[in-house]
Design a protein around this motif. Structure first.
Motif, mmCIF file in Angstrom:
data_model
loop_
_atom_site.group_PDB
_atom_site.id
_atom_site.type_symbol
_atom_site.label_atom_id
_atom_site.label_comp_id
_atom_site.label_asym_id
_atom_site.label_seq_id
_atom_site.Cartn_x
_atom_site.Cartn_y
_atom_site.Cartn_z
ATOM 1 N N GLY A 106 0.681 -1.264 0.153
ATOM 2 C CA GLY A 106 -0.001 0.130 -0.028
ATOM 3 C C GLY A 106 0.862 1.257 -0.014
ATOM 4 O O GLY A 106 0.356 2.294 -0.088
ATOM 5 N N ASN A 107 1.948 1.095 -0.039
ATOM 6 C CA ASN A 107 2.884 2.409 0.216
ATOM 7 C C ASN A 107 4.071 2.381 -0.800
ATOM 8 O O ASN A 107 4.995 3.063 -0.742
ATOM 9 N N GLY A 108 4.102 1.522 -1.722
ATOM 10 C CA GLY A 108 4.991 1.570 -2.959
ATOM 11 C C GLY A 108 6.596 0.917 -2.364
ATOM 12 O O GLY A 108 6.480 -0.086 -1.822
ATOM 13 N N HIS A 109 7.559 1.852 -2.571
ATOM 14 C CA HIS A 109 8.730 1.274 -2.128
ATOM 15 C C HIS A 109 9.320 1.913 -0.967
ATOM 16 O O HIS A 109 9.619 3.339 -1.504
ATOM 17 N N LEU A 110 9.801 1.484 -0.052
ATOM 18 C CA LEU A 110 10.583 2.161 1.002
ATOM 19 C C LEU A 110 12.036 2.002 0.993
ATOM 20 O O LEU A 110 12.613 0.694 0.959
ATOM 21 N N TRP A 111 12.801 3.152 0.541
ATOM 22 C CA TRP A 111 14.260 2.953 0.206
ATOM 23 C C TRP A 111 14.785 3.562 1.647
ATOM 24 O O TRP A 111 14.535 4.559 1.766
ATOM 25 N N LEU A 112 15.580 2.728 2.410
ATOM 26 C CA LEU A 112 16.186 2.976 3.687
ATOM 27 C C LEU A 112 17.756 3.380 3.290
ATOM 28 O O LEU A 112 18.316 2.287 3.248
ATOM 29 N N MET A 113 18.122 4.545 3.410
ATOM 30 C CA MET A 113 19.324 4.913 2.868
ATOM 31 C C MET A 113 20.194 4.970 3.960
ATOM 32 O O MET A 113 20.102 5.536 5.292
ATOM 33 N N ARG A 114 21.325 4.364 3.839
ATOM 34 C CA ARG A 114 22.314 4.032 5.087
ATOM 35 C C ARG A 114 23.246 5.439 5.274
ATOM 36 O O ARG A 114 23.554 5.718 4.314
ATOM 37 N N ASP A 115 22.924 6.068 6.319
ATOM 38 C CA ASP A 115 23.925 7.319 6.520
ATOM 39 C C ASP A 115 25.421 6.881 6.419
ATOM 40 O O ASP A 115 25.971 6.055 7.157
ATOM 41 N N SER A 116 26.151 7.629 5.753
ATOM 42 C CA SER A 116 27.598 7.186 5.558
ATOM 43 C C SER A 116 28.553 7.547 6.865
ATOM 44 O O SER A 116 29.421 7.026 6.874
ATOM 45 N N GLU A 117 27.767 8.362 7.724
ATOM 46 C CA GLU A 117 28.737 8.696 8.812
ATOM 47 C C GLU A 117 28.335 7.941 10.123
ATOM 48 O O GLU A 117 28.975 7.610 10.965
ATOM 49 N N ASP A 118 26.960 7.404 10.118
ATOM 50 C CA ASP A 118 26.348 6.888 11.230
ATOM 51 C C ASP A 118 25.658 5.659 10.876
ATOM 52 O O ASP A 118 24.645 5.539 10.210
ATOM 53 N N ARG A 119 26.274 4.413 11.055
ATOM 54 C CA ARG A 119 25.789 3.060 10.628
ATOM 55 C C ARG A 119 24.574 2.639 11.303
ATOM 56 O O ARG A 119 23.736 2.161 10.775
ATOM 57 N N ALA A 120 24.109 3.599 12.467
ATOM 58 C CA ALA A 120 23.084 3.153 13.055
ATOM 59 C C ALA A 120 21.575 4.099 12.578
ATOM 60 O O ALA A 120 20.549 3.875 13.134
ATOM 61 N N LYS A 121 22.196 5.050 11.532
ATOM 62 C CA LYS A 121 20.910 5.926 11.162
ATOM 63 C C LYS A 121 20.776 5.604 9.635
ATOM 64 O O LYS A 121 21.622 5.421 8.648
ATOM 65 N N TRP A 122 19.421 5.305 9.655
ATOM 66 C CA TRP A 122 18.745 5.378 8.196
ATOM 67 C C TRP A 122 17.805 6.052 7.812
ATOM 68 O O TRP A 122 16.824 6.216 8.483
ATOM 69 N N ASN A 123 17.923 6.711 6.835
ATOM 70 C CA ASN A 123 17.143 7.746 6.184
ATOM 71 C C ASN A 123 15.993 7.208 5.135
ATOM 72 O O ASN A 123 16.274 6.628 4.108
#
Length: 414
Positions: free
Chosen positions: A285-302
């Motif tokens: 119901g929401n297409g595609h969720l692209w979770l971008m890995r933050d290049s500086e913080d491995r725990a952060k996904w945008n």
């Protein structure tokens, strides 16, 4: 005279519109579909391995309603468009997944299948030691994995060396009541199936994907998963505590995203070319969720959303690859609840940046097919471009709802 000019303009516009319409129709023409096998019912997933070491990827598929697991040998580029040689390696009621693995390290590639429904058991299908008997179903031996029997509704399995000792282990996940993610520890003699031990590492709701990736760069393989239901739904990774501790120490949970969605299959790719792998998941119901890995913080996904195109079924599978050879990564989407005027498989491209919310839709399947599954991109016919391999389990065929089976779409780019 003025009326004649108006007539000429109208005629010209009609011709231009007709040419444009023909061009659009040609651009949206479905890819040619080549059937590998449609002899049983409910083809449910495709997994790959070069079984006979001929440089071509072979396929294993579980047929859920048919209650069997089958292996398909790639016949070579010239014959790839015809039905492939196949062997039924075992009876597997309610099979949901099957994967290749040389479990006993004898050089012959075996198969492990996962079953849900009333079966709730994983099975090992031992390959015959004689190469010439590989296509003889009687030469395969099927045994249940005792530590899995009636334990839970098994959905997916990944062979991987977890603890750094003995043979290859098996990471597996399930759905429904008492569902877990965990791993089966291989004993010194993998043929002694009673000696395999189950180690749960996390509760689960409905596991769709399991991937093994070194997420923290410490040299061992962690588990990445997408879960569509329950308190732990979303995309996350479970941190391998490392050899010597994998059996006893907890696997720490790290969220990636998607906790508010029904997550289907995921894939891992560096979609924005920043040298950091991202997670792309089809969300219902929401297409595609692209979770971008933050290049500086491995725990952060945008999180970033790529919209679902029109005239499609519900989101199911996703794969990333350069479909048209322009050097940019494209997205291939499969669906369930397709058919009628809705397509089940398409590919999407972006214009200037992958962060465009609406990508351009390109046809692959047309409206034929209802419930598609996982996607694999590989050059099946050897012409240099990626074809699309998948399966479909609900399309009525010959008066029976047995599905289109296992097949591949021929990329027309070359």
């Amino acid at each position: 005279m003025r009326q004649n000019r108006y007539a000429l303009v109208a005629t010209t516009l009609t011709v231009v519109f007709a040419i444009s319409t023909l061009s659009l129709c040609a651009a949206e023409k479905p890819w040619i579909r080549h059937t590998i096998d449609d002899s049983s019912r409910g083809a449910d997933g495709v997994r790959l391995h070069d079984v006979n070491r001929d440089g071509q990827m072979d396929i294993v598929t579980g047929w859920e309603e048919g209650g069997i697991t089958r292996v398909y040998l790639h016949p070579g580029n010239d014959a790839a468009k015809k039905p492939w040689l196949a062997v039924t390696v075992g009876k597997t009621p309610s099979v949901e997944d099957a994967v290749f693995v040389d479990l006993d390290a004898d050089g012959n590639v075996d198969v492990v299948s996962c079953c849900e429904g009333g079966t709730k058991t994983m099975f090992v299908h031992w390959a015959p030691k004689e190469k010439e008997k590989h296509l003889d179903p009687a030469a395969w031996k099927t045994e249940p994995l005792p530590a899995s029997e009636k334990k839970m509704a098994w959905m997916f399995c990944v062979p991987v060396q977890v603890d750094g000792r003995d043979g290859v282990d098996l990471v597996a996940g399930a759905k429904g009541k008492r569902a877990q993610i965990g791993w089966f520890e291989a004993p010194e003699d993998p043929r002694r199936l009673a000696d395999w031990r189950w180690h749960p590492i996390s509760p689960a709701g409905w596991i769709m994907s399991l991937r093994t990736v070194d997420m923290d760069g410490d040299g061992d393989l962690d588990v990445v998963t997408s879960d569509r239901r329950g308190e732990l739904r979303g995309c996350r990774w479970l941190e391998n505590p490392g050899p010597g501790g994998a059996q006893e120490k907890p696997w720490m949970n790290h969220w990636i995203g998607g906790q508010t969605h029904e997550n289907m299959f995921l894939t891992i790719a560096d979609l924005n070319a920043d040298k950091h792998d991202d997670v792309i998941v089809a969300v219902k119901g929401n297409g595609h969720l692209w979770l971008m890995r933050d290049s500086e913080d491995r725990a952060k996904w945008n999180p970033f959303y790529i919209a679902m195109p029109e005239n499609m079924g519900n989101e199911k599978g996703v794969a990333i690859g350069d479909i048209d050879g322009d050097g940019r990564l494209d997205l291939v989407q499969s669906c369930e609840h397709a058919g009628g005027d809705k397509s089940g498989v398409v590919w999407l491209s972006y214009d200037k940046s992958p962060t465009e919310k609406q990508w351009t839709r390109h046809e692959i399947s047309g409206p034929e097919g209802i419930k598609f599954d996982r996607i694999e991109l590989l050059d099946i016919d050897g012409d240099g471009d990626p074809d699309v391999l998948t399966c479909e389990e609900s399309q009525p065929v010959g008066g029976r709802r047995r599905g289109l089976g296992v097949f591949w779409y021929e990329n027309p780019a070359k």
